[in-house]
Design an enzyme around this catalytic site. Structure first.
Site, mmCIF file in Angstrom:
data_model
loop_
_atom_site.group_PDB
_atom_site.id
_atom_site.type_symbol
_atom_site.label_atom_id
_atom_site.label_comp_id
_atom_site.label_asym_id
_atom_site.label_seq_id
_atom_site.Cartn_x
_atom_site.Cartn_y
_atom_site.Cartn_z
ATOM 1 N N HIS A 1 28.704 26.502 -36.904
ATOM 2 C CA HIS A 1 27.832 27.258 -37.891
ATOM 3 C C HIS A 1 27.839 28.679 -37.540
ATOM 4 C CE1 HIS A 1 25.464 23.543 -38.797
ATOM 5 N NE2 HIS A 1 25.480 23.403 -37.478
ATOM 6 N N HIS B 1 31.426 20.657 -34.445
ATOM 7 C CA HIS B 1 31.461 21.374 -35.687
ATOM 8 C C HIS B 1 30.637 22.680 -35.436
ATOM 9 C CE1 HIS B 1 27.350 19.555 -35.712
ATOM 10 N NE2 HIS B 1 26.855 20.633 -36.356
ATOM 11 N N ASP C 1 27.941 33.852 -29.006
ATOM 12 C CA ASP C 1 29.210 33.939 -29.904
ATOM 13 C C ASP C 1 30.562 33.544 -29.712
ATOM 14 O OD1 ASP C 1 30.061 35.049 -32.418
ATOM 15 O OD2 ASP C 1 30.749 36.711 -31.572
ATOM 16 N N HIS C 2 31.023 32.450 -30.504
ATOM 17 C CA HIS C 2 32.236 31.831 -30.501
ATOM 18 C C HIS C 2 32.171 30.836 -29.258
ATOM 19 C CE1 HIS C 2 33.610 34.710 -33.398
ATOM 20 N NE2 HIS C 2 34.653 34.031 -33.486
ATOM 21 N N GLU D 1 20.639 28.105 -39.150
ATOM 22 C CA GLU D 1 21.725 27.379 -38.751
ATOM 23 C C GLU D 1 22.523 27.398 -40.041
ATOM 24 O OE1 GLU D 1 22.059 23.708 -36.043
ATOM 25 O OE2 GLU D 1 21.301 23.139 -38.034
ATOM 26 N N HIS E 1 28.675 22.997 -31.939
ATOM 27 C CA HIS E 1 27.891 22.235 -31.093
ATOM 28 C C HIS E 1 28.203 20.836 -31.720
ATOM 29 C CE1 HIS E 1 23.899 22.200 -33.731
ATOM 30 N NE2 HIS E 1 25.074 21.833 -34.545
ATOM 31 N N CYS F 1 26.536 15.486 -37.814
ATOM 32 C CA CYS F 1 26.345 16.254 -36.787
ATOM 33 C C CYS F 1 26.562 15.865 -35.349
ATOM 34 C CB CYS F 1 24.680 17.073 -36.969
ATOM 35 S SG CYS F 1 24.537 18.321 -38.114
HETATM 36 NI NI NI Z 1 25.084 21.379 -36.693
#
Ligand code: NI
Length: 139
Positions: free
Chosen positions: A41, A39, A79-80, A128, A14, A33
């Protein structure tokens, strides 16, 4: 009242970016961010159901059913994926952990009530990072 929890995992990308703001303002508020090129998580999702045990099974909720429900309705969709671009229920929302936890609640609360006569959704806890998490109790 007994509290039963299931932990699931997903990876997602995200960025935190408010399109109403300038690039500089986004950078100032969201720091790394806001990185344009995303990036990721490793999220941990803990879903807690509360209730009294079913006298026939001793369960508040069948954890196998809860796990399948979380996977089919939530983690398979995240996911992914890129939370800003790929996830219909995050469309036009800031892709923060807070907003994501609230959307997950909206999806799971009615589904949990549908599969369990004795349990209701109590909380969504979304990690996160190992040190940063959000909890939502539906209010
Ligand atoms: Ni983030």
């Amino acid at each position: 009242m007994v509290y039963v929890s299931r932990k699931e995992h997903f990876n997602a990308a995200h960025k935190l970016y408010n399109p109403a703001w300038s690039f500089e303002r986004n950078k100032e508020v969201f720091g790394p961010c806001a990185n344009e090129n995303w990036h990721g998580h490793n999220f941990e999702l803990i879903v807690t159901v509360k209730g009294t045990p079913d006298p026939d099974t001793g369960f508040v909720i069948d954890l196998k059913k809860l796990s399948t429900l979380i996977r089919v309705e939530v983690t398979d969709k995240l996911d992914h994926k890129n939370l800003n671009l790929d996830v219909p229920f995050m469309k036009d929302k800031l892709a923060s952990c807070e907003n994501l936890a609230m959307e997950i609640w909206k999806i799971l609360a009615p589904e949990i009530s549908a599969i369990s006569k004795y349990g209701v959704l109590h909380s969504i806890r979304l990690y996160e990072t190992p040190r940063n998490y959000v909890e939502y109790f539906g209010e």
